[in-house]
Motif scaffolding. Structure first.
Motif, PDB file in Angstrom:
ATOM      1  N   VAL A  70      47.869 -19.709  71.192  1.00  0.00           N
ATOM      2  CA  VAL A  70      48.765 -20.844  71.406  1.00  0.00           C
ATOM      3  C   VAL A  70      50.072 -20.407  72.056  1.00  0.00           C
ATOM      4  CG1 VAL A  70      50.118 -22.642  70.275  1.00  0.00           C
ATOM      5  CG2 VAL A  70      47.746 -22.240  69.586  1.00  0.00           C
ATOM      6  N   LYS A  71      50.774 -19.487  71.428  1.00  0.00           N
ATOM      7  CA  LYS A  71      52.036 -19.011  71.990  1.00  0.00           C
ATOM      8  C   LYS A  71      51.817 -18.402  73.371  1.00  0.00           C
ATOM      9  CE  LYS A  71      55.793 -15.715  71.069  1.00  0.00           C
ATOM     10  NZ  LYS A  71      56.287 -14.708  70.096  1.00  0.00           N
ATOM     11  N   GLY A  72      50.756 -17.585  73.495  1.00  0.00           N
ATOM     12  CA  GLY A  72      50.476 -16.954  74.788  1.00  0.00           C
ATOM     13  C   GLY A  72      50.246 -17.966  75.888  1.00  0.00           C
ATOM     14  N   ALA A  73      49.418 -18.965  75.606  1.00  0.00           N
ATOM     15  CA  ALA A  73      49.106 -19.971  76.625  1.00  0.00           C
ATOM     16  C   ALA A  73      50.322 -20.814  76.978  1.00  0.00           C
ATOM     17  CB  ALA A  73      47.971 -20.864  76.127  1.00  0.00           C
ATOM     18  N   ILE A  74      51.040 -21.296  75.977  1.00  0.00           N
ATOM     19  CA  ILE A  74      52.199 -22.160  76.242  1.00  0.00           C
ATOM     20  C   ILE A  74      53.270 -21.407  77.021  1.00  0.00           C
ATOM     21  CG2 ILE A  74      54.081 -23.458  75.173  1.00  0.00           C
ATOM     22  CD1 ILE A  74      51.390 -24.878  74.983  1.00  0.00           C
ATOM     23  N   GLN A  75      53.541 -20.168  76.633  1.00  0.00           N
ATOM     24  CA  GLN A  75      54.558 -19.388  77.354  1.00  0.00           C
ATOM     25  C   GLN A  75      54.136 -19.074  78.778  1.00  0.00           C
ATOM     26  OE1 GLN A  75      55.510 -15.960  74.853  1.00  0.00           O
ATOM     27  NE2 GLN A  75      57.214 -17.080  73.948  1.00  0.00           N
ATOM     28  N   ALA A  76      52.835 -19.024  79.028  1.00  0.00           N
ATOM     29  CA  ALA A  76      52.334 -18.759  80.388  1.00  0.00           C
ATOM     30  C   ALA A  76      52.303 -20.027  81.232  1.00  0.00           C
ATOM     31  CB  ALA A  76      50.939 -18.148  80.317  1.00  0.00           C
ATOM     32  N   GLY A  77      52.679 -21.155  80.634  1.00  0.00           N
ATOM     33  CA  GLY A  77      52.692 -22.417  81.373  1.00  0.00           C
ATOM     34  C   GLY A  77      51.393 -23.185  81.297  1.00  0.00           C
ATOM     35  N   CYS A  78      50.462 -22.741  80.429  1.00  0.00           N
ATOM     36  CA  CYS A  78      49.183 -23.422  80.266  1.00  0.00           C
ATOM     37  C   CYS A  78      49.278 -24.459  79.148  1.00  0.00           C
ATOM     38  CB  CYS A  78      48.084 -22.413  79.929  1.00  0.00           C
ATOM     39  SG  CYS A  78      47.938 -21.030  81.087  1.00  0.00           S
ATOM     40  N   GLN A  79      48.226 -25.198  78.961  1.00  0.00           N
ATOM     41  CA  GLN A  79      48.094 -26.082  77.811  1.00  0.00           C
ATOM     42  C   GLN A  79      47.222 -25.371  76.773  1.00  0.00           C
ATOM     43  OE1 GLN A  79      47.909 -30.474  78.951  1.00  0.00           O
ATOM     44  NE2 GLN A  79      46.980 -29.535  80.767  1.00  0.00           N
ATOM     45  N   ALA A  80      47.426 -25.711  75.500  1.00  0.00           N
ATOM     46  CA  ALA A  80      46.737 -24.970  74.452  1.00  0.00           C
ATOM     47  C   ALA A  80      46.095 -25.898  73.432  1.00  0.00           C
ATOM     48  CB  ALA A  80      47.713 -24.038  73.741  1.00  0.00           C
ATOM     49  N   VAL A  81      44.849 -25.589  73.116  1.00  0.00           N
ATOM     50  CA  VAL A  81      44.146 -26.256  72.019  1.00  0.00           C
ATOM     51  C   VAL A  81      44.025 -25.257  70.878  1.00  0.00           C
ATOM     52  CG1 VAL A  81      41.994 -27.300  71.228  1.00  0.00           C
ATOM     53  CG2 VAL A  81      42.824 -27.761  73.545  1.00  0.00           C
ATOM     54  N   TRP A  82      44.570 -25.626  69.728  1.00  0.00           N
ATOM     55  CA  TRP A  82      44.466 -24.776  68.553  1.00  0.00           C
ATOM     56  C   TRP A  82      43.277 -25.217  67.705  1.00  0.00           C
ATOM     57  CZ3 TRP A  82      47.239 -25.677  63.374  1.00  0.00           C
ATOM     58  CH2 TRP A  82      46.957 -24.612  62.498  1.00  0.00           C
ATOM     59  N   LEU A  83      42.302 -24.323  67.538  1.00  0.00           N
ATOM     60  CA  LEU A  83      41.170 -24.592  66.666  1.00  0.00           C
ATOM     61  C   LEU A  83      41.551 -24.160  65.255  1.00  0.00           C
ATOM     62  CD1 LEU A  83      38.218 -25.435  66.210  1.00  0.00           C
ATOM     63  CD2 LEU A  83      37.556 -23.082  66.778  1.00  0.00           C
ATOM     64  N   ASN A  84      41.802 -25.125  64.407  1.00  0.00           N
ATOM     65  CA  ASN A  84      42.268 -24.861  63.048  1.00  0.00           C
ATOM     66  C   ASN A  84      41.113 -25.069  62.071  1.00  0.00           C
ATOM     67  OD1 ASN A  84      43.557 -24.635  60.607  1.00  0.00           O
ATOM     68  ND2 ASN A  84      44.787 -26.494  60.834  1.00  0.00           N
ATOM     69  N   LEU A  85      40.535 -23.975  61.625  1.00  0.00           N
ATOM     70  CA  LEU A  85      39.413 -24.036  60.685  1.00  0.00           C
ATOM     71  C   LEU A  85      39.853 -23.739  59.260  1.00  0.00           C
ATOM     72  CD1 LEU A  85      36.735 -22.142  62.815  1.00  0.00           C
ATOM     73  CD2 LEU A  85      37.083 -24.613  62.637  1.00  0.00           C
ATOM     74  N   SER A  86      41.154 -23.638  59.039  1.00  0.00           N
ATOM     75  CA  SER A  86      41.674 -23.192  57.751  1.00  0.00           C
ATOM     76  C   SER A  86      41.774 -24.296  56.704  1.00  0.00           C
ATOM     77  CB  SER A  86      43.066 -22.586  57.935  1.00  0.00           C
ATOM     78  OG  SER A  86      43.996 -23.606  58.279  1.00  0.00           O
ATOM     79  N   GLY A  87      41.891 -25.524  57.169  1.00  0.00           N
ATOM     80  CA  GLY A  87      42.124 -26.624  56.244  1.00  0.00           C
ATOM     81  C   GLY A  87      43.589 -26.787  55.882  1.00  0.00           C
ATOM     82  N   LYS A  88      44.453 -25.940  56.441  1.00  0.00           N
ATOM     83  CA  LYS A  88      45.889 -26.006  56.167  1.00  0.00           C
ATOM     84  C   LYS A  88      46.632 -26.619  57.357  1.00  0.00           C
ATOM     85  CE  LYS A  88      46.434 -21.586  55.394  1.00  0.00           C
ATOM     86  NZ  LYS A  88      47.040 -20.289  54.986  1.00  0.00           N
ATOM     87  N   GLY A  89      47.773 -27.229  57.077  1.00  0.00           N
ATOM     88  CA  GLY A  89      48.594 -27.797  58.137  1.00  0.00           C
ATOM     89  C   GLY A  89      49.352 -26.722  58.895  1.00  0.00           C
ATOM     90  N   ILE A  90      49.774 -27.044  60.095  1.00  0.00           N
ATOM     91  CA  ILE A  90      50.420 -26.058  60.957  1.00  0.00           C
ATOM     92  C   ILE A  90      51.734 -25.542  60.365  1.00  0.00           C
ATOM     93  CG2 ILE A  90      51.725 -27.706  62.375  1.00  0.00           C
ATOM     94  CD1 ILE A  90      50.913 -25.943  64.817  1.00  0.00           C
ATOM     95  N   THR A  91      52.401 -26.359  59.577  1.00  0.00           N
ATOM     96  CA  THR A  91      53.677 -25.928  58.991  1.00  0.00           C
ATOM     97  C   THR A  91      53.498 -24.842  57.931  1.00  0.00           C
ATOM     98  OG1 THR A  91      53.551 -27.722  57.364  1.00  0.00           O
ATOM     99  CG2 THR A  91      54.780 -28.154  59.409  1.00  0.00           C
TER     100      THR A  91
END
Length: 237
Positions: free
Chosen positions: A192-213
């Protein structure tokens, strides 16, 4: 599916491999243990232990972290250094190293990609070019993944994620702007950080069941959060 940023038209989807397209944890654990066991037997160093292996790997990383972005070469250097420590000859070191890394890579590729993920990739391939940007050393074709037009590996073609290098190379290869790449990965830092900083768009695959915060490494928000790879089929390029 949660949108954190406005999704704009994309022309290429790039994927991380490990823990995005399959569960890598049991695979790498088994391959690591097989590697250590093989090295112990081939070298006939009875006292060789897991602790010695991981200590040596850590020491090499601390000395040259950029070199270690090529994880295969990092492993080979670890084998060399351990064998040198026990006085093995140059000929012995070369032979054992080649055999050991081949043994490791065999087990590294004992991966069963879920059929649903294969189906998703096959459907997406009909709609948009697909690429791989990985910090690991899995060769997609060896595990039945032949949907990708481009495969870039850290330490081989360029710097590891989250560095922008491989994202930029992907854009150059397809003749598009970085913002026209939609990168999919499980890691909030490298993907996520790598893609966004490179100017790309990012899809985060969250398999953890936890919120991003709940994640300390969530320093940059993704474009989109999904909990199932099939949700990618709902996104419009």
């Amino acid at each position: 599916m949660i949108f954190y940023r406005t999704l704009t038209p994309f022309k290429v989807i790039s994927f991380d491999l490990d823990d995005t397209l399959y569960d890598n944890v049991p695979v790498i654990y088994q391959a690591e243990q097989k590697c250590i066991e093989f090295l112990r037997n081939a070298s006939q160093i009875a006292e060789f232990s897991n602790e010695m292996w991981f200590d040596c790997k850590k020491q090499i990383f601390q000395q040259d972290p950029i070199f270690c972005e090529n994880v295969t070469q990092w492993r080979i250097k670890t084998i060399h250094r351990l064998l040198q420590k026990y006085g093995k000859s140059a000929v012995e070191i070369e032979k054992i190293s080649q055999d050991c890394i081949a043994h490791f890579l065999h087990w590294r590729h004992q991966i069963d990609v879920p059929q649903q993920n294969l189906d998703v990739l096959n459907q997406l391939k009909q709609q948009v070019p697909l690429a791989v940007i990985t910090n690991g050393n899995v060769v997609p074709e060896r595990i039945g993944l032949n949907q990708f037009e481009l495969v870039l590996t850290a330490g081989v073609q360029g710097r590891a994620k989250p560095d922008a290098d491989l994202f930029q190379q992907t854009a150059q290869h397809f003749g598009i702007k970085p913002s026209e790449i939609l990168h999919v990965g499980d890691n909030l830092d490298t993907d996520v950080k790598g893609a966004i900083q490179a100017g790309c768009q990012a899809v985060w695959l969250n398999l953890s069941g936890k919120g991003i915060t709940q994640f300390s490494d969530a320093t940059l928000l993704p474009t989109v959060e999904i909990t199932d790879l099939a949700e990618l089929l709902l996104l419009q390029s």
